[in-house]
Design a protein around this motif. Structure first.
Motif, PDB file in Angstrom:
ATOM      1  N   TYR A 192      34.191  49.537  22.950  1.00 47.40           N
ATOM      2  CA  TYR A 192      35.172  49.650  23.872  1.00 47.40           C
ATOM      3  C   TYR A 192      34.937  48.823  25.321  1.00 47.40           C
ATOM      4  O   TYR A 192      35.819  48.100  25.627  1.00 47.40           O
ATOM      5  CB  TYR A 192      35.366  51.222  24.129  1.00 47.40           C
ATOM      6  CG  TYR A 192      36.031  51.909  23.072  1.00 47.40           C
ATOM      7  CD1 TYR A 192      36.938  51.295  22.239  1.00 47.40           C
ATOM      8  CD2 TYR A 192      36.180  53.497  22.755  1.00 47.40           C
ATOM      9  CE1 TYR A 192      37.704  51.945  21.149  1.00 47.40           C
ATOM     10  CE2 TYR A 192      36.609  53.979  21.929  1.00 47.40           C
ATOM     11  CZ  TYR A 192      37.502  53.252  21.144  1.00 47.40           C
ATOM     12  OH  TYR A 192      38.062  54.094  20.038  1.00 47.40           O
ATOM     13  N   PRO A 193      33.560  49.093  25.700  1.00 45.60           N
ATOM     14  CA  PRO A 193      33.331  48.463  26.933  1.00 45.60           C
ATOM     15  C   PRO A 193      33.702  46.830  26.663  1.00 45.60           C
ATOM     16  O   PRO A 193      33.753  46.236  27.589  1.00 45.60           O
ATOM     17  CB  PRO A 193      31.883  48.665  27.292  1.00 45.60           C
ATOM     18  CG  PRO A 193      31.768  50.109  26.551  1.00 45.60           C
ATOM     19  CD  PRO A 193      32.562  49.888  25.438  1.00 45.60           C
ATOM     20  N   SER A 194      33.087  46.242  25.491  1.00 43.92           N
ATOM     21  CA  SER A 194      33.248  44.873  25.286  1.00 43.92           C
ATOM     22  C   SER A 194      34.847  44.411  25.431  1.00 43.92           C
ATOM     23  O   SER A 194      35.267  43.334  25.204  1.00 43.92           O
ATOM     24  CB  SER A 194      32.648  44.442  24.122  1.00 43.92           C
ATOM     25  OG  SER A 194      33.369  44.900  22.803  1.00 43.92           O
ATOM     26  N   LEU A 249      31.226  53.221  18.778  1.00 44.93           N
ATOM     27  CA  LEU A 249      32.412  52.690  19.568  1.00 44.93           C
ATOM     28  C   LEU A 249      32.558  52.924  21.249  1.00 44.93           C
ATOM     29  O   LEU A 249      32.659  52.015  21.691  1.00 44.93           O
ATOM     30  CB  LEU A 249      33.755  53.298  18.914  1.00 44.93           C
ATOM     31  CG  LEU A 249      34.023  53.071  17.219  1.00 44.93           C
ATOM     32  CD1 LEU A 249      35.343  54.176  17.066  1.00 44.93           C
ATOM     33  CD2 LEU A 249      34.139  51.581  17.227  1.00 44.93           C
ATOM     34  N   GLN A 250      32.120  54.119  21.394  1.00 45.35           N
ATOM     35  CA  GLN A 250      32.032  54.455  22.899  1.00 45.35           C
ATOM     36  C   GLN A 250      31.107  53.472  23.693  1.00 45.35           C
ATOM     37  O   GLN A 250      31.325  53.221  24.794  1.00 45.35           O
ATOM     38  CB  GLN A 250      31.959  55.998  23.110  1.00 45.35           C
ATOM     39  CG  GLN A 250      32.951  56.793  22.360  1.00 45.35           C
ATOM     40  CD  GLN A 250      34.391  56.635  23.452  1.00 45.35           C
ATOM     41  OE1 GLN A 250      34.369  56.202  24.335  1.00 45.35           O
ATOM     42  NE2 GLN A 250      35.007  57.147  22.598  1.00 45.35           N
ATOM     43  N   ALA A 284      42.521  43.828  18.266  1.00 47.31           N
ATOM     44  CA  ALA A 284      41.165  43.182  18.822  1.00 47.31           C
ATOM     45  C   ALA A 284      40.050  44.359  18.723  1.00 47.31           C
ATOM     46  O   ALA A 284      38.810  43.927  18.103  1.00 47.31           O
ATOM     47  CB  ALA A 284      41.383  43.176  20.303  1.00 47.31           C
ATOM     48  N   LEU A 285      40.268  45.694  18.501  1.00 50.71           N
ATOM     49  CA  LEU A 285      39.258  46.596  18.163  1.00 50.71           C
ATOM     50  C   LEU A 285      38.808  46.497  16.632  1.00 50.71           C
ATOM     51  O   LEU A 285      37.625  46.524  16.346  1.00 50.71           O
ATOM     52  CB  LEU A 285      39.900  48.056  18.273  1.00 50.71           C
ATOM     53  CG  LEU A 285      39.071  49.305  17.930  1.00 50.71           C
ATOM     54  CD1 LEU A 285      37.454  49.065  18.670  1.00 50.71           C
ATOM     55  CD2 LEU A 285      39.478  50.657  18.047  1.00 50.71           C
ATOM     56  N   ALA A 286      39.867  46.160  15.963  1.00 54.91           N
ATOM     57  CA  ALA A 286      39.571  46.044  14.392  1.00 54.91           C
ATOM     58  C   ALA A 286      38.368  44.544  14.314  1.00 54.91           C
ATOM     59  O   ALA A 286      37.631  44.873  13.476  1.00 54.91           O
ATOM     60  CB  ALA A 286      40.902  45.724  13.606  1.00 54.91           C
TER      61      ALA A 286
END
Length: 594
Positions: A320-322, A315-316, A271-273
């Motif tokens: 990441y929050p999303s 990212l931070q 998901a991060l990718a």
């Protein structure tokens, strides 16, 4: 006895005369002391426009002799402009005990001052005038007015911004049977639903109230890779399912059939990718992150490696929050009416001739798209707001008011329309907190010159994430705002994520110009000209670089091209303080001959 009275009256008259004369002499001495010894410093000088204001710092130092018990010295600051020498009062410095500091053993007052910018003020003068005042009888003596700064530098206003947003995509004809989607965001390492404005819980409850035969609901939950625990996403899905079932049990009286399925995205790195690929990160940073994610290292090692990348801050703050989220998708099966019927029924709803339930929310929204007239659109979207209380109605009504504001030339009326746009866009944001909605809200605040609120909503929109093109537009307009408030380094940082557009290169050029990096500024303006050849503003900006670097050939060539491309730039060049030193030189004169 009579002689005594005469002598007494004479003594009284002499005493009063000496007293009046003494006060007058004291005030005149104070005035002369001030004119000779006071020091006024203005920064910047010439003054510079910033957004719709002229902000500057004025430091005043006066001789110690002006600090007295029975008299006070004041310094009035004002701006004088126009053929009639119109005076605009800005502020007063009061050199009384407790209102100044000592600097180099001199009473000193330093203040940040401002006044509204107007093109008519471009060729004015910043003035000061002192007043020596007797505290007992209010007698006043004035110093001669003194000019302390000339004109207003408007170069900081040469930015490019868009702030364009439009109605929601009207896909009614194709997606009348399509699903509705709501996003829910959670605290880090948490699975508790947050009942605050903008959380989408209110919208979810409306679905629980809907009088439909059946609902098929799919909940897809996820978590960000740095969160603790492998079951967190599943807990979030379970929390939403339980909440919805409780609401249906409490609110639904139609006996509709509700079917809920849940799905958990097992791989947070995958998901991060996906999020990284859809982000506004520069291509090189995306490649660096993707290389780490595709490596054969463990998840913990990958996260540690990501912390060392240039993309870590993004990212931070934004990605990441999303990922700490769950999506609820609700599917309906509804019939569709012909456009002419929808439009007629929508008008009747707006005129309160029929009840609102003759049309669905989507049908009423679609009906508003069938007219080009803003007044009619407003009427229909107002009806949609009243009858559906759903985010698209509020959002589209906000867009209508924004479009009306763009066409309005009266300043106060324009601000009032933007205020109505903000009100409705805010309600839309409560119900559907997405990057698109909050970008439009930020843009409305930006146009209304409420810069702090605009900056907050630009940041919020970026954190919500979205398509790359949208994120680039948000970063580009956020950078324009940062230039307007003088935060040039922040603007340059934002423009790293704004793509390679004309707006990006123009605003990078301006940021570098204002930071006096003229070589860098020239490079960006040349790139902007590659994207929009014969652009008058780009050529004008290059002429400014020529003026600042004493390159008369560069000034002449680019100013001539600017005027040829845009005739309005001739008057701007005539008024621009940047060219003051070149008024009598051939380079400037020949350029304006064209």
């Amino acid at each position: 006895m009579q002689q005594y009275k005469k002598n007494k009256n004479l003594i009284l008259f002499l005493t009063l005369s000496l007293s009046v004369g003494g006060t007058g002499c004291t005030l005149q001495r104070m005035v002369k002391t001030a004119e000779k010894g006071q020091q006024i410093t203005v920064e910047p000088n010439p003054l510079a426009a910033s957004g719709q204001n002229v902000n500057f710092e004025l430091k005043a130092q006066v001789p110690e002799k002006l600090i007295r018990e029975d008299e006070v010295y004041k310094l009035d600051v004002y701006y004088e402009y126009g053929p009639q020498q119109q005076r605009e009062n800005i502020g007063t410095y009061n050199f009384s005990f407790g209102e100044f500091l000592y600097e180099d053993k001199k009473p000193t007052i330093t203040k940040q001052l401002s006044f509204p910018y107007d093109p008519a003020k471009a060729k004015g003068r910043l003035m000061v005038q002192g007043r020596a005042i007797d505290k007992e009888d209010d007698d006043v003596a004035y110093t001669d007015p003194k000019q302390v700064a000339t004109g207003i530098n408007t170069t900081p206003l040469l930015l490019v911004r868009s702030n364009e947003f439009t109605f929601t995509n009207d896909k009614y004809s194709e997606t009348a049977d399509g699903p509705g989607k709501l996003m829910f965001y959670f605290e880090e390492n948490g699975a508790t639903l947050r009942n605050y404005l903008g959380s989408n819980l209110q919208a979810l409850e409306q679905y629980a109230l809907d009088n439909v035969p059946e609902q098929k609901i799919k909940i897809t939950a996820m978590q960000s890779p740095e969160e603790k625990g492998s079951k967190l996403a599943a807990k979030r899905a379970q929390e939403l399912e339980q909440y919805y079932r409780q609401k249906v049990k409490a609110l639904d009286y139609s006996g509709k059939k509700v079917e809920i399925t849940t799905e958990v995205k097992e791989s947070p790195l995958a998901a991060l990718a996906e999020k990284v690929e859809a982000s506004a990160l520069p291509k090189e940073q995306k490649q660096e992150v993707q290389a780490i994610l595709e490596s054969d290292r463990s998840q913990q090692q990958k996260l540690q490696a990501l912390q060392q990348t240039a993309a870590n801050g993004y990212l931070q703050q934004y990605i990441y929050p999303s990922l700490r989220a769950a999506e609820v998708e609700i599917n309906y099966n509804r019939s569709r009416k012909p456009d002419y019927q929808l439009y007629l029924l929508a008008q009747k709803i707006a005129d309160e001739e029929v009840t609102a339930d003759v049309l669905t929310e989507e049908e009423l929204q679609h009906a508003a798209t069938l007219t080009p007239l803003l007044a009619e659109k407003r009427k229909l979207y107002e009806a949609a707001v009243k009858t559906t209380d759903k985010w698209p109605a509020y959002y589209n009504l906000g867009v209508v008011y924004n479009e009306m504001a763009r066409k309005e030339y009266r300043k106060e009326a324009k601000k009032a329309l933007l205020e109505k746009a903000i009100q409705n866009l805010t309600y839309a944001g409560f119900r559907n907190p997405t990057a698109k909605v909050y970008y439009s809200l930020a843009s409305a605040y930006h146009q209304r010159e409420e810069f702090l609120e605009a900056l907050q909503y630009y940041d919020y929109a970026i954190k919500l994430g979205g398509e790359e093109e949208l994120l680039q537009r948000i970063f580009a307009d956020k950078a324009a705002l940062e230039i307007e408030i003088g935060q040039y380094d922040d603007a340059i940082e934002s423009l790293k994520y704004a793509g390679d557009s004309y707006q990006t290169n123009m605003n990078l050029g301006l940021s570098y110009l204002l930071k006096e990096n003229y070589e860098g500024a020239e490079g960006f303006y040349q790139k902007a000209l590659e994207q929009q050849p014969d652009d008058g503003l780009a050529y004008y900006s290059l002429a400014l670089i020529g003026a600042r670097t004493q390159n008369e050939q560069m000034l002449e060539q680019n100013l001539r091209r600017a005027v040829n491309a845009d005739k309005t730039l001739m008057q701007k060049a005539i008024d621009d303080v940047e060219f003051e030193a070149y008024r009598d030189k051939p380079a400037y004169k020949d350029a304006l001959i064209r």
